[in-house]
Design a protein around this motif. Structure first.
Motif, PDB file in Angstrom:
ATOM      1  N   ALA A  56       0.826  -1.209   0.000  1.00 19.67           N
ATOM      2  CA  ALA A  56       0.000   0.000   0.000  1.00 19.67           C
ATOM      3  C   ALA A  56       0.859   1.256   0.000  1.00 19.67           C
ATOM      4  O   ALA A  56       0.536   2.242  -0.661  1.00 19.67           O
ATOM      5  N   GLN A  57       1.957   1.216   0.730  1.00 15.43           N
ATOM      6  CA  GLN A  57       2.864   2.366   0.749  1.00 15.43           C
ATOM      7  C   GLN A  57       3.449   2.592  -0.644  1.00 15.43           C
ATOM      8  O   GLN A  57       3.510   3.720  -1.125  1.00 15.43           O
ATOM      9  N   GLY A  58       3.861   1.526  -1.309  1.00 10.50           N
ATOM     10  CA  GLY A  58       4.383   1.648  -2.668  1.00 10.50           C
ATOM     11  C   GLY A  58       3.337   2.160  -3.642  1.00 10.50           C
ATOM     12  O   GLY A  58       3.613   2.998  -4.490  1.00 10.50           O
ATOM     13  N   TYR A  59       2.112   1.653  -3.494  1.00 11.42           N
ATOM     14  CA  TYR A  59       1.010   2.089  -4.358  1.00 11.42           C
ATOM     15  C   TYR A  59       0.731   3.579  -4.158  1.00 11.42           C
ATOM     16  O   TYR A  59       0.624   4.337  -5.123  1.00 11.42           O
ATOM     17  N   ALA A  60       0.618   3.996  -2.902  1.00  8.71           N
ATOM     18  CA  ALA A  60       0.317   5.400  -2.612  1.00  8.71           C
ATOM     19  C   ALA A  60       1.454   6.299  -3.096  1.00  8.71           C
ATOM     20  O   ALA A  60       1.215   7.374  -3.658  1.00  8.71           O
ATOM     21  N   HIS A  61       2.667   5.854  -2.874  1.00 12.76           N
ATOM     22  CA  HIS A  61       3.820   6.645  -3.296  1.00 12.76           C
ATOM     23  C   HIS A  61       3.851   6.774  -4.814  1.00 12.76           C
ATOM     24  O   HIS A  61       4.056   7.860  -5.345  1.00 12.76           O
TER      25      HIS A  61
ATOM     26  N   LEU B 124       4.869   9.363  -9.157  1.00 14.68           N
ATOM     27  CA  LEU B 124       5.381   8.483 -10.204  1.00 14.68           C
ATOM     28  C   LEU B 124       6.532   9.123 -10.969  1.00 14.68           C
ATOM     29  O   LEU B 124       7.559   8.488 -11.199  1.00 14.68           O
ATOM     30  N   TRP B 125       6.391  10.379 -11.368  1.00  7.29           N
ATOM     31  CA  TRP B 125       7.465  10.998 -12.140  1.00  7.29           C
ATOM     32  C   TRP B 125       8.716  11.166 -11.293  1.00  7.29           C
ATOM     33  O   TRP B 125       9.833  10.945 -11.773  1.00  7.29           O
ATOM     34  N   ALA B 126       8.570  11.523 -10.029  1.00  8.99           N
ATOM     35  CA  ALA B 126       9.738  11.669  -9.168  1.00  8.99           C
ATOM     36  C   ALA B 126      10.466  10.331  -9.017  1.00  8.99           C
ATOM     37  O   ALA B 126      11.699  10.276  -9.031  1.00  8.99           O
TER      38      ALA B 126
ATOM     39  N   GLU C 205      10.393   7.838 -11.212  1.00 10.75           N
ATOM     40  CA  GLU C 205      10.998   7.526 -12.511  1.00 10.75           C
ATOM     41  C   GLU C 205      12.278   8.330 -12.711  1.00 10.75           C
ATOM     42  O   GLU C 205      13.288   7.809 -13.191  1.00 10.75           O
ATOM     43  N   ARG C 206      12.249   9.599 -12.336  1.00 14.41           N
ATOM     44  CA  ARG C 206      13.428  10.457 -12.470  1.00 14.41           C
ATOM     45  C   ARG C 206      14.565   9.947 -11.586  1.00 14.41           C
ATOM     46  O   ARG C 206      15.719   9.888 -12.013  1.00 14.41           O
ATOM     47  N   LEU C 207      14.246   9.542 -10.358  1.00 13.64           N
ATOM     48  CA  LEU C 207      15.269   9.018  -9.451  1.00 13.64           C
ATOM     49  C   LEU C 207      15.835   7.694  -9.973  1.00 13.64           C
ATOM     50  O   LEU C 207      17.044   7.453  -9.907  1.00 13.64           O
ATOM     51  N   ARG C 208      14.975   6.837 -10.509  1.00 14.90           N
ATOM     52  CA  ARG C 208      15.433   5.566 -11.078  1.00 14.90           C
ATOM     53  C   ARG C 208      16.371   5.816 -12.253  1.00 14.90           C
ATOM     54  O   ARG C 208      17.438   5.220 -12.357  1.00 14.90           O
ATOM     55  N   ARG C 209      15.972   6.730 -13.118  1.00 12.55           N
ATOM     56  CA  ARG C 209      16.814   7.044 -14.269  1.00 12.55           C
ATOM     57  C   ARG C 209      18.117   7.716 -13.848  1.00 12.55           C
ATOM     58  O   ARG C 209      19.161   7.481 -14.446  1.00 12.55           O
ATOM     59  N   PHE C 210      18.069   8.549 -12.806  1.00 12.31           N
ATOM     60  CA  PHE C 210      19.286   9.175 -12.297  1.00 12.31           C
ATOM     61  C   PHE C 210      20.250   8.116 -11.782  1.00 12.31           C
ATOM     62  O   PHE C 210      21.436   8.118 -12.114  1.00 12.31           O
ATOM     63  N   SER C 211      19.746   7.174 -10.986  1.00 12.12           N
ATOM     64  CA  SER C 211      20.634   6.170 -10.399  1.00 12.12           C
ATOM     65  C   SER C 211      21.191   5.209 -11.447  1.00 12.12           C
ATOM     66  O   SER C 211      22.304   4.707 -11.299  1.00 12.12           O
ATOM     67  N   ASN C 212      20.438   4.943 -12.512  1.00 17.04           N
ATOM     68  CA  ASN C 212      20.923   4.047 -13.564  1.00 17.04           C
ATOM     69  C   ASN C 212      21.699   4.770 -14.657  1.00 17.04           C
ATOM     70  O   ASN C 212      22.247   4.134 -15.554  1.00 17.04           O
ATOM     71  N   GLY C 213      21.713   6.110 -14.617  1.00 13.12           N
ATOM     72  CA  GLY C 213      22.430   6.871 -15.635  1.00 13.12           C
ATOM     73  C   GLY C 213      21.702   6.936 -16.951  1.00 13.12           C
ATOM     74  O   GLY C 213      22.336   6.938 -18.015  1.00 13.12           O
ATOM     75  N   THR C 214      20.377   6.991 -16.928  1.00 10.99           N
ATOM     76  CA  THR C 214      19.597   7.024 -18.178  1.00 10.99           C
ATOM     77  C   THR C 214      18.683   8.247 -18.263  1.00 10.99           C
ATOM     78  O   THR C 214      17.687   8.216 -18.975  1.00 10.99           O
ATOM     79  N   LEU C 215      19.009   9.309 -17.564  1.00 15.66           N
ATOM     80  CA  LEU C 215      18.196  10.532 -17.628  1.00 15.66           C
ATOM     81  C   LEU C 215      18.151  11.111 -19.039  1.00 15.66           C
ATOM     82  O   LEU C 215      17.131  11.637 -19.471  1.00 15.66           O
ATOM     83  N   SER C 216      19.245  11.015 -19.752  1.00 19.89           N
ATOM     84  CA  SER C 216      19.330  11.612 -21.089  1.00 19.89           C
ATOM     85  C   SER C 216      18.359  10.983 -22.076  1.00 19.89           C
ATOM     86  O   SER C 216      18.026  11.602 -23.086  1.00 19.89           O
ATOM     87  N   GLU C 217      17.899   9.777 -21.808  1.00 17.54           N
ATOM     88  CA  GLU C 217      16.945   9.145 -22.710  1.00 17.54           C
ATOM     89  C   GLU C 217      15.629   9.910 -22.785  1.00 17.54           C
ATOM     90  O   GLU C 217      14.957   9.893 -23.807  1.00 17.54           O
ATOM     91  N   VAL C 218      15.265  10.584 -21.692  1.00 24.84           N
ATOM     92  CA  VAL C 218      14.005  11.329 -21.700  1.00 24.84           C
ATOM     93  C   VAL C 218      14.202  12.840 -21.641  1.00 24.84           C
ATOM     94  O   VAL C 218      13.356  13.585 -22.115  1.00 24.84           O
TER      95      VAL C 218
END
Length: 133
Positions: free
Chosen positions: A70-75, A80-82, A84-97
């Motif tokens: 439920a915490q994951g769902y609510a978060h 969602l965009w935050a 996704e941005r953090l996931r892409r930052f940590s994986n080094g794929t921000l430039s894709e978007v």
């Protein structure tokens, strides 16, 4: 009528329109005040209650696993965009978007190894591995 008066009337009408549009959108996208979750992989029921004035979410569940779901769902629902941005930052794929402007950030993230460390922590038994069952 002078030019300044006409501009004043136009601005007043425009700001009035914006105020009405804002109120309509806030009414349409009002968060759900109560929500009950039934998820396939989780055992139990969770209730998410959102305070109307502040938007703060409270989760009540009958198991820890369901509370985490439920915490994951609510978060994800609110951030969602935050996430996704953090996931892409940590994986080094921000430039894709976001384009070439973020290439230096991607290079730094890859060289520091944030994504690799996250994956290793997730796979490590006793830390997060117990939640994968």
């Amino acid at each position: 009528m002078g030019l300044i008066k006409k501009l004043g009337y136009c601005m007043a009408i425009w700001f009035g329109f914006l105020a009405v549009a804002y109120q309509v959108l806030m009414h349409i996208y009002q968060p759900e005040l109560k929500q009950e979750l039934h998820l396939e992989r989780a055992q139990g029921i969770a209730k998410i209650v959102v305070e109307a004035e502040s938007g703060i979410q409270h989760i009540d569940s009958d198991s820890v696993e369901m509370m985490l779901y439920a915490q994951g769902y609510a978060h994800a629902k609110d951030r969602l965009w935050a996430m996704e941005r953090l996931r892409r930052f940590s994986n080094g794929t921000l430039s894709e978007v976001l384009g070439d402007e973020t290439l230096p950030i991607d290079k730094l993230s890859i060289s520091v190894g944030v994504g690799k460390a996250s994956r290793e922590t997730w796979e490590k038994p006793g830390v997060m591995g117990d939640l994968q069952k």
